[in-house]
Enzyme design. Structure first.
Site, PDB file in Angstrom:
ATOM      1  N   ASP A  54       0.813  -1.219   0.000  1.00 50.11           N
ATOM      2  CA  ASP A  54       0.000   0.000   0.000  1.00 50.11           C
ATOM      3  C   ASP A  54       0.845   1.267   0.000  1.00 50.11           C
ATOM      4  O   ASP A  54       0.462   2.292   0.567  1.00 50.11           O
ATOM      5  CB  ASP A  54      -0.963   0.007   1.199  1.00 50.11           C
ATOM      6  CG  ASP A  54      -1.816  -1.237   1.241  1.00 50.11           C
ATOM      7  OD1 ASP A  54      -2.204  -1.706   0.150  1.00 50.11           O
ATOM      8  OD2 ASP A  54      -2.085  -1.756   2.335  1.00 50.11           O
ATOM      9  N   HIS A  62      -4.938  -1.707  -5.420  1.00 50.60           N
ATOM     10  CA  HIS A  62      -4.240  -0.519  -5.905  1.00 50.60           C
ATOM     11  C   HIS A  62      -5.274   0.532  -6.295  1.00 50.60           C
ATOM     12  O   HIS A  62      -6.093   0.296  -7.171  1.00 50.60           O
ATOM     13  CB  HIS A  62      -3.377  -0.859  -7.128  1.00 50.60           C
ATOM     14  CG  HIS A  62      -2.325  -1.896  -6.835  1.00 50.60           C
ATOM     15  ND1 HIS A  62      -1.486  -2.405  -7.783  1.00 50.60           N
ATOM     16  CD2 HIS A  62      -1.961  -2.502  -5.670  1.00 50.60           C
ATOM     17  CE1 HIS A  62      -0.661  -3.281  -7.227  1.00 50.60           C
ATOM     18  NE2 HIS A  62      -0.942  -3.362  -5.947  1.00 50.60           N
ATOM     19  N   LYS A 102       0.157 -25.089  -5.786  1.00 46.50           N
ATOM     20  CA  LYS A 102       1.133 -24.914  -6.878  1.00 46.50           C
ATOM     21  C   LYS A 102       2.440 -25.618  -6.506  1.00 46.50           C
ATOM     22  O   LYS A 102       2.981 -26.413  -7.273  1.00 46.50           O
ATOM     23  CB  LYS A 102       1.365 -23.416  -7.122  1.00 46.50           C
ATOM     24  CG  LYS A 102       2.473 -23.094  -8.121  1.00 46.50           C
ATOM     25  CD  LYS A 102       2.579 -21.580  -8.352  1.00 46.50           C
ATOM     26  CE  LYS A 102       3.729 -21.241  -9.301  1.00 46.50           C
ATOM     27  NZ  LYS A 102       3.763 -19.807  -9.647  1.00 46.50           N
ATOM     28  N   ASP A 131       2.655  14.516   1.806  1.00 48.29           N
ATOM     29  CA  ASP A 131       1.677  15.504   2.308  1.00 48.29           C
ATOM     30  C   ASP A 131       1.062  15.091   3.648  1.00 48.29           C
ATOM     31  O   ASP A 131       0.634  15.955   4.423  1.00 48.29           O
ATOM     32  CB  ASP A 131       0.553  15.712   1.274  1.00 48.29           C
ATOM     33  CG  ASP A 131      -0.090  14.387   0.865  1.00 48.29           C
ATOM     34  OD1 ASP A 131       0.624  13.521   0.330  1.00 48.29           O
ATOM     35  OD2 ASP A 131      -1.310  14.210   1.108  1.00 48.29           O
TER      36      ASP A 131
END
Ligand code: GDP
Ligand code: IMO
Ligand code: MG
Length: 433
Positions: free
Chosen positions: A12, A40, A145, A339
């Protein structure tokens, strides 16, 4: 040309936004690992797009998008996400989306067992700690897998006469072994198989041999951008194991997840949040369980895109960033969410870990050790002014520039972009070459 965007912390960091900003210069955006555990968010002209499994390059009308072989693919979520994008006006998304025939399939039982395993861990382990997974079946699918019992996209879409029967037999065996492991949970196998019979036809137009697809693209001098998912500290080998995801989220996973030779890769952009966040359980040395952490959470709107969970927050950890740089070899950095620090009088940065007074050389692999380290902080003065309207890097307040310089000097990698807000245009650029 192949350039790569990778998350340097616990996810993130703002990878999607950098991909969106860069994508105009690329022909193809590819995802190489993870699945719909990723989230996203990009904001374009006031419209917010959330991507989970699909590459963020879809927002750009000129860009083709590839889901690589290293990705684990939940087909219902794939179509749902595509439909949501179409509902937002991306009408041509289908024609620009490709899926590797070698990607592994996530079934609903993988998601079920993800949750069952989490419940088991929180109830039975000595310290009562589950991983805090997203519940999307990621770990169980990578497990099948690795144990060589998984089913891949080509198993589903192969139209040889015996292919479907083989698919069904392997599928049933998988359900059976899961039932044996977790007890006979109720499961509608026939219903799921019926849906997959339909997906067989629906998915086929998207399927490509991604090795051929990418190789042809490279020979035609197309520009490829790889969109990393999850992040280095969640890497199955290099992250805070076992509190990690189940794939190689670092640079290694880019090669294995796409079939690209390492030498094909040019630039590696490391995305670094100006502070640190983490969702789920696991160690987080610079976490601030106090007013600073709450302030970061609040101003940074730190909620997970995939699960809606509150993200844990803390100061920037340069021990993590240095470690992550050694593994991924970033050629430049994007510092995001600067910011969010605008109103802080003082800003702390973690610069080293020590154990019983002795400095550690690097990020430790063992969680017992990690749990005992003291973090040494350097305090840097804040700039205490709004930077969201600034359009030039050099116009940033002096203390903000000093903060950035401190990071650059510490890790020895130049900062190329600085994020000053969620929107596409809120990004300052600095020439580094
Ligand atoms: P990703 O998973 O790495 O793509 O990041 P996420 O999208 O999960 O989380 C990043 C969040 O921060 C998103 O909501 C972005 O819109 C937002 N964001 C990205 N860059 C900036 C920035 O520079 N400033 C602010 N305030 N928000 C940003
Ligand atoms: P993006 O791409 C943040 C975390 C989960 C959990 C751990 C294992 O948006 O940066 P999993 O479901 O993968 O087995 O969960 O990994 N996790 C993420 N945290 N951002 C992500 O992706 C993540 N992907 C997985 O919260 O702690
Ligand atoms: Mg995310």
């Amino acid at each position: 040309m192949v350039n790569v965007v990778l998350g340097s912390q616990w996810g993130d960091e703002g990878k999607g936004k950098l991909v969106d900003l860069l994508v105009g210069k690329y022909d193809i955006v590819a995802r190489s690992a993870g699945g719909n555990n990723a989230g996203h968010t990009i904001v374009v002209k006031g419209v917010k797009y959330d991507f989970h499994m699909l590459p963020s390059g879809l927002v750009n009308p000129n860009c083709q998008n590839l889901i690589g072989n290293g990705v684990v693919m939940h087909i219902p979520s794939f179509f749902q996400e595509l439909e949501q994008l179409e509902a937002k006006g991306l009408s041509d998304a289908r024609s620009r989306l490709f899926v590797s025939s070698r990607a592994h399939l996530v079934f609903d039982f993988h998601q079920r067992t993800d949750k069952l395993r989490e419940a088991e861990l929180s109830g039975h382990s000595k310290d009562g700690k589950n991983i805090g997974t997203t519940g999307k079946g990621i770990g169980p699918t990578y497990a099948t897998k690795a144990s060589r019992s998984g089913l891949r996209v080509h198993h589903l879409v192969n139209d040889e006469p015996e292919a479907w029967d083989e698919f069904v037999a392997k599928y049933k065996r998988l359900v059976e072994t899961r039932q044996q492991r977790y007890g006979p949970f109720e499961y509608d196998s026939e219903g799921e198989l019926q849906r997959f019979k339909q997906y067989r036809e629906e998915l086929r137009p998207f399927v490509v041999d991604s090795v051929v697809f990418l190789n042809d693209a490279m020979r035609a001098n197309k520009k490829i951008l790889v969109e990393g998912a999850n992040a280095l500290m969640l890497d199955i080998d290099f992250g805070t194991y076992p509190f990690v995801t189940s794939s190689n989220t670092g640079i290694g996973g880019v090669c294995t997840g796409l079939g690209l030779p390492p030498k094909a890769i040019d630039e590696i952009y490391g995305v670094v949040k100006a502070y640190t966040t983490r969702v789920g359980e696991g160690p987080f040395p610079t976490e601030q369980l106090n007013e600073f952490g709450e302030k970061l959470q609040d101003i940074g709107a730190e909620y997970g895109v995939t699960t809606g969970r509150k993200r844990r927050c803390g100061w920037l950890d340069l021990v993590v960033l240095k470690y992550s740089t050694l593994i991924n070899g970033y050629t430049s950095l994007n510092i995001t969410k600067l910011d969010v620090l605008d109103s802080f009088k003082d800003i702390q940065v973690g610069v080293s870990y020590s154990l019983r007074g002795k400095k550690l050389a690097l990020f430790p692999e063992d969680l017992i050790t990690l749990g005992k380290v003291d973090v040494e902080y350097v305090t840097l003065p804040g700039w205490e002014q709004d930077i969201t309207k600034i359009t030039e890097y050099n116009d940033l307040p002096e203390n903000a520039q000093k903060y950035l310089k401190f990071i650059e000097d510490f890790v020895g990698v130049p900062i190329e972009w600085v994020g000053t807000g969620p929107a596409r245009e809120s990004m300052l650029y600095k020439q580094v070459k």
